[in-house]
Design a protein around this motif. Structure first.
Motif, PDB file in Angstrom:
ATOM      1  N   ALA A 253       0.930  -1.103  -0.040  1.00  0.00           N
ATOM      2  CA  ALA A 253       0.008   0.107   0.166  1.00  0.00           C
ATOM      3  C   ALA A 253       1.077   1.373  -0.073  1.00  0.00           C
ATOM      4  O   ALA A 253       0.582   2.103  -0.900  1.00  0.00           O
ATOM      5  CB  ALA A 253      -0.830   0.010   1.155  1.00  0.00           C
ATOM      6  N   GLU A 254       1.866   1.206   0.675  1.00  0.00           N
ATOM      7  CA  GLU A 254       2.846   2.275   0.742  1.00  0.00           C
ATOM      8  C   GLU A 254       3.538   2.592  -0.506  1.00  0.00           C
ATOM      9  O   GLU A 254       3.795   3.682  -0.971  1.00  0.00           O
ATOM     10  CB  GLU A 254       3.972   2.173   1.898  1.00  0.00           C
ATOM     11  CG  GLU A 254       3.054   2.390   3.161  1.00  0.00           C
ATOM     12  CD  GLU A 254       3.919   2.468   4.549  1.00  0.00           C
ATOM     13  OE1 GLU A 254       5.294   2.975   4.248  1.00  0.00           O
ATOM     14  OE2 GLU A 254       3.796   2.218   5.610  1.00  0.00           O
ATOM     15  N   LEU A 255       3.973   1.398  -1.212  1.00  0.00           N
ATOM     16  CA  LEU A 255       4.383   1.542  -2.631  1.00  0.00           C
ATOM     17  C   LEU A 255       3.408   2.220  -3.393  1.00  0.00           C
ATOM     18  O   LEU A 255       3.713   3.035  -4.280  1.00  0.00           O
ATOM     19  CB  LEU A 255       4.692   0.063  -3.107  1.00  0.00           C
ATOM     20  CG  LEU A 255       5.119  -0.125  -4.544  1.00  0.00           C
ATOM     21  CD1 LEU A 255       6.498   0.799  -4.966  1.00  0.00           C
ATOM     22  CD2 LEU A 255       5.306  -1.429  -4.844  1.00  0.00           C
ATOM     23  N   PRO A 261       1.057   9.786  -5.501  1.00  0.00           N
ATOM     24  CA  PRO A 261       0.774  10.729  -4.550  1.00  0.00           C
ATOM     25  C   PRO A 261      -0.440  11.588  -4.565  1.00  0.00           C
ATOM     26  O   PRO A 261      -0.986  11.819  -3.431  1.00  0.00           O
ATOM     27  CB  PRO A 261       2.122  11.435  -4.273  1.00  0.00           C
ATOM     28  CG  PRO A 261       2.547  11.419  -5.520  1.00  0.00           C
ATOM     29  CD  PRO A 261       2.333  10.267  -6.347  1.00  0.00           C
ATOM     30  N   ASP A 262      -0.872  11.871  -5.859  1.00  0.00           N
ATOM     31  CA  ASP A 262      -2.007  12.886  -5.692  1.00  0.00           C
ATOM     32  C   ASP A 262      -3.291  12.268  -5.405  1.00  0.00           C
ATOM     33  O   ASP A 262      -4.173  12.860  -4.919  1.00  0.00           O
ATOM     34  CB  ASP A 262      -2.315  13.377  -7.340  1.00  0.00           C
ATOM     35  CG  ASP A 262      -0.988  14.115  -7.752  1.00  0.00           C
ATOM     36  OD1 ASP A 262      -0.216  14.658  -6.951  1.00  0.00           O
ATOM     37  OD2 ASP A 262      -0.677  14.159  -8.985  1.00  0.00           O
ATOM     38  N   ASP A 263      -3.518  10.855  -5.490  1.00  0.00           N
ATOM     39  CA  ASP A 263      -4.584  10.246  -5.351  1.00  0.00           C
ATOM     40  C   ASP A 263      -4.452   9.097  -4.266  1.00  0.00           C
ATOM     41  O   ASP A 263      -4.975   7.966  -4.499  1.00  0.00           O
ATOM     42  CB  ASP A 263      -5.321   9.692  -6.602  1.00  0.00           C
ATOM     43  CG  ASP A 263      -5.788  10.938  -7.646  1.00  0.00           C
ATOM     44  OD1 ASP A 263      -6.431  11.549  -6.943  1.00  0.00           O
ATOM     45  OD2 ASP A 263      -5.379  10.668  -8.521  1.00  0.00           O
ATOM     46  N   ALA A 264      -3.505   9.294  -3.310  1.00  0.00           N
ATOM     47  CA  ALA A 264      -2.942   8.421  -2.272  1.00  0.00           C
ATOM     48  C   ALA A 264      -4.096   7.498  -1.520  1.00  0.00           C
ATOM     49  O   ALA A 264      -4.184   6.371  -1.382  1.00  0.00           O
ATOM     50  CB  ALA A 264      -1.840   8.830  -1.608  1.00  0.00           C
ATOM     51  N   ASP A 265      -4.825   8.417  -1.146  1.00  0.00           N
ATOM     52  CA  ASP A 265      -6.065   7.912  -0.147  1.00  0.00           C
ATOM     53  C   ASP A 265      -7.019   7.077  -1.025  1.00  0.00           C
ATOM     54  O   ASP A 265      -7.303   5.861  -0.408  1.00  0.00           O
ATOM     55  CB  ASP A 265      -6.915   8.910   0.219  1.00  0.00           C
ATOM     56  CG  ASP A 265      -6.106   9.603   1.415  1.00  0.00           C
ATOM     57  OD1 ASP A 265      -5.065   8.938   2.183  1.00  0.00           O
ATOM     58  OD2 ASP A 265      -6.342  10.951   1.949  1.00  0.00           O
ATOM     59  N   GLY A 270      -8.528   1.365  -2.279  1.00  0.00           N
ATOM     60  CA  GLY A 270      -8.853   0.226  -3.232  1.00  0.00           C
ATOM     61  C   GLY A 270      -7.972  -1.178  -3.133  1.00  0.00           C
ATOM     62  O   GLY A 270      -8.457  -2.063  -3.217  1.00  0.00           O
ATOM     63  N   LEU A 271      -6.718  -0.612  -3.055  1.00  0.00           N
ATOM     64  CA  LEU A 271      -5.791  -1.804  -2.370  1.00  0.00           C
ATOM     65  C   LEU A 271      -6.076  -2.617  -1.284  1.00  0.00           C
ATOM     66  O   LEU A 271      -5.842  -3.769  -1.035  1.00  0.00           O
ATOM     67  CB  LEU A 271      -4.262  -1.224  -2.560  1.00  0.00           C
ATOM     68  CG  LEU A 271      -3.257  -2.302  -2.372  1.00  0.00           C
ATOM     69  CD1 LEU A 271      -3.356  -3.109  -3.843  1.00  0.00           C
ATOM     70  CD2 LEU A 271      -1.816  -1.649  -2.146  1.00  0.00           C
ATOM     71  N   ARG A 272      -6.791  -1.725  -0.506  1.00  0.00           N
ATOM     72  CA  ARG A 272      -7.195  -2.551   0.876  1.00  0.00           C
ATOM     73  C   ARG A 272      -8.299  -3.477   0.709  1.00  0.00           C
ATOM     74  O   ARG A 272      -8.100  -4.619   1.239  1.00  0.00           O
ATOM     75  CB  ARG A 272      -7.644  -1.436   1.940  1.00  0.00           C
ATOM     76  CG  ARG A 272      -6.452  -0.991   2.706  1.00  0.00           C
ATOM     77  CD  ARG A 272      -7.177   0.156   3.631  1.00  0.00           C
ATOM     78  NE  ARG A 272      -6.070   0.909   4.546  1.00  0.00           N
ATOM     79  CZ  ARG A 272      -5.746   0.242   5.774  1.00  0.00           C
ATOM     80  NH1 ARG A 272      -6.204  -0.799   6.083  1.00  0.00           N
ATOM     81  NH2 ARG A 272      -4.534   1.094   6.371  1.00  0.00           N
ATOM     82  N   LEU A 273      -9.138  -3.053  -0.124  1.00  0.00           N
ATOM     83  CA  LEU A 273     -10.169  -3.992  -0.535  1.00  0.00           C
ATOM     84  C   LEU A 273      -9.690  -5.301  -1.494  1.00  0.00           C
ATOM     85  O   LEU A 273     -10.250  -6.221  -1.098  1.00  0.00           O
ATOM     86  CB  LEU A 273     -11.354  -3.178  -1.505  1.00  0.00           C
ATOM     87  CG  LEU A 273     -12.065  -1.972  -0.808  1.00  0.00           C
ATOM     88  CD1 LEU A 273     -12.979  -1.257  -1.861  1.00  0.00           C
ATOM     89  CD2 LEU A 273     -13.061  -2.607   0.239  1.00  0.00           C
TER      90      LEU A 273
END
Length: 416
Positions: A253-255, A261-265, A270-273
């Motif tokens: 997720a940090e990668l 970086p502009d749409d990090a959240d 999305g990756l968490r899902l």
């Protein structure tokens, strides 16, 4: 359909999906930080070493599964090739250790999908997955196919996005140099991410044409996963560096956050899902494999015989599925995540050690013997003893408990 015979309904595609679903789960999202902490700049070497041992194990498991195409995996191989005690110990290590691994996967999924409510979410995950498995193998394989497709696409997307990210400010070469024992420990920890390929062998009684399907499925699934892990590992090293990976709670997720970086959240959630779904997919297949080994051991009266019964048109071992689900629920409620993973890793390596020792007995029946199983056996032992001390001690305690159980009940069953 009722009795104790499972229905053959899985082809190559389904079997590959089962293997991919088992490997592309919690491990690919959680194993990088501890592996980097142990291996340092040798992290990719640790991944390759873990993959090499896994390849030997896969080849040995495939050769044995072709000759013994019934449910149970190494429990059956050890019993038939080495004797009842070795089969029993393999089954013991698999069931108890993998129940801990199931709990770890449920908690991993919960930590991504429901931060702050991990315990409740993990319980719900186990209940849902057990229900899916009760519906039958084909239904479970269909769900897994969707999860695997999304996970592979997401991970490849992360790799592509990393190509445009700025490299780590601290060069990889400036990190602590790799030490041989650290690389071994890193490989042992990362082996957890490869451990799913033998799920195909544990389903041998349910695949069509075992001689063709099993070897093809284990090698294809393992090759895809190894290639993906190396691509992802190289991206992590380039963008985060060794220290960044080792200190990250969610390295992938940090990668992705560093790459966009502009749409990090947005991308992070999305990756968490995806990560949560992948962990649930691996959990689904792992419960499936544990229940099949439970069936095999129950047939031999090492576990209550009622667990060997299968029923319904799909030939589902409902009693075994429910029993495994209950045990995993208990572990979820009382276990520590890190301890469960280390405990499972030690058990998995010993389990595959028995598989390789069993494959050594094939000799002229298999062109890979004796080199492949000998290398696999040596690799399993080496990686097992290189794990953190707590994991080795905990796993050794599990092995001792299994031996005590055998002395109390196993001899009588073997004699019968």
């Amino acid at each position: 359909m009722s009795g104790s015979s499972l229905r053959r309904s899985l082809g190559v595609g389904d079997a590959v999906t089962v293997g991919l679903g088992a490997m592309l789960g919690a491990g690919v999202f959680a194993a990088w930080a501890p592996a980097a902490s142990a291996a340092g700049t040798g992290m990719l070497l640790a991944v390759v070493l873990a993959g090499a041992v896994a390849t030997c194990n896969a080849l040995s498991s495939a050769a044995l599964a072709v000759r013994h195409p019934v449910a149970g995996g190494t429990y059956v191989y050890g019993r038939e090739r080495l004797g009842p005690l070795w089969g029993y110990l393999a089954g013991w290590m698999f069931i108890v250790g993998k129940c801990a691994s199931c709990a770890a996967m449920a908690m991993t999924a919960a930590s991504y999908l429901a931060p702050g409510r991990e315990r409740v979410a993990a319980v719900v995950s186990v209940v849902v997955v057990t229900g899916l498995n009760l519906l039958g193998v084909q239904r479970s394989a269909a769900v897994t196919r969707v999860v695997v497709s999304v996970t592979i696409a997401a991970l490849l997307g992360v790799v592509v996005a990393a190509l445009w990210a700025d490299p780590a400010t601290t060069a990889v070469e400036m990190a602590s140099p790799a030490q041989p024992w650290g690389v071994l420990e890193g490989a042992g920890l990362f082996f957890f991410a490869f451990a799913g390929y033998a799920r195909i062998a544990t389903l041998a009684e349910e695949v069509t044409e075992p001689g063709r399907v099993i070897p093809c499925a284990v090698l294809v699934s393992l090759g895809v996963v190894l290639g993906l892990y190396l691509l992802l590992g190289a991206s992590l090293l380039r963008v985060l560096g060794v220290d960044g990976i080792a200190g990250a709670s969610a390295p992938v997720a940090e990668l992705l956050a560093a790459a966009v970086p502009d749409d990090a959240d947005l991308w992070s959630w999305g990756l968490r899902l995806v990560a949560g779904a992948a962990a649930l997919g691996a959990l689904l297949n792992l419960v499936l494999g544990v229940s099949r080994t439970t069936v095999a051991m129950a047939r031999d009266a090492h576990l209550p015989r009622r667990l060997a019964r299968v029923s319904g048109e799909r030939g589902v071992p409902r009693a075994a599925e429910l029993a495994v689900g209950v045990v995993v629920l208990v572990v979820v409620l009382v276990a520590d995540l890190r301890g469960a993973i280390g405990f499972s890793s030690f058990g998995v390596l010993l389990y595959y050690g028995v598989a390789n020792a069993s494959a050594l007995t094939l000799r002229g029946d298999w062109p890979g013997a004796p080199v492949v199983p000998a290398l696999g056996l040596a690799g399993c032992v080496l990686l097992a003893v290189s794990l953190p001390t707590a994991a080795v001690l905990g796993g050794s305690g599990l092995l001792a408990l299994g031996l005590v159980s055998w002395l109390l009940t196993g001899r009588r069953h073997a004699a019968g």
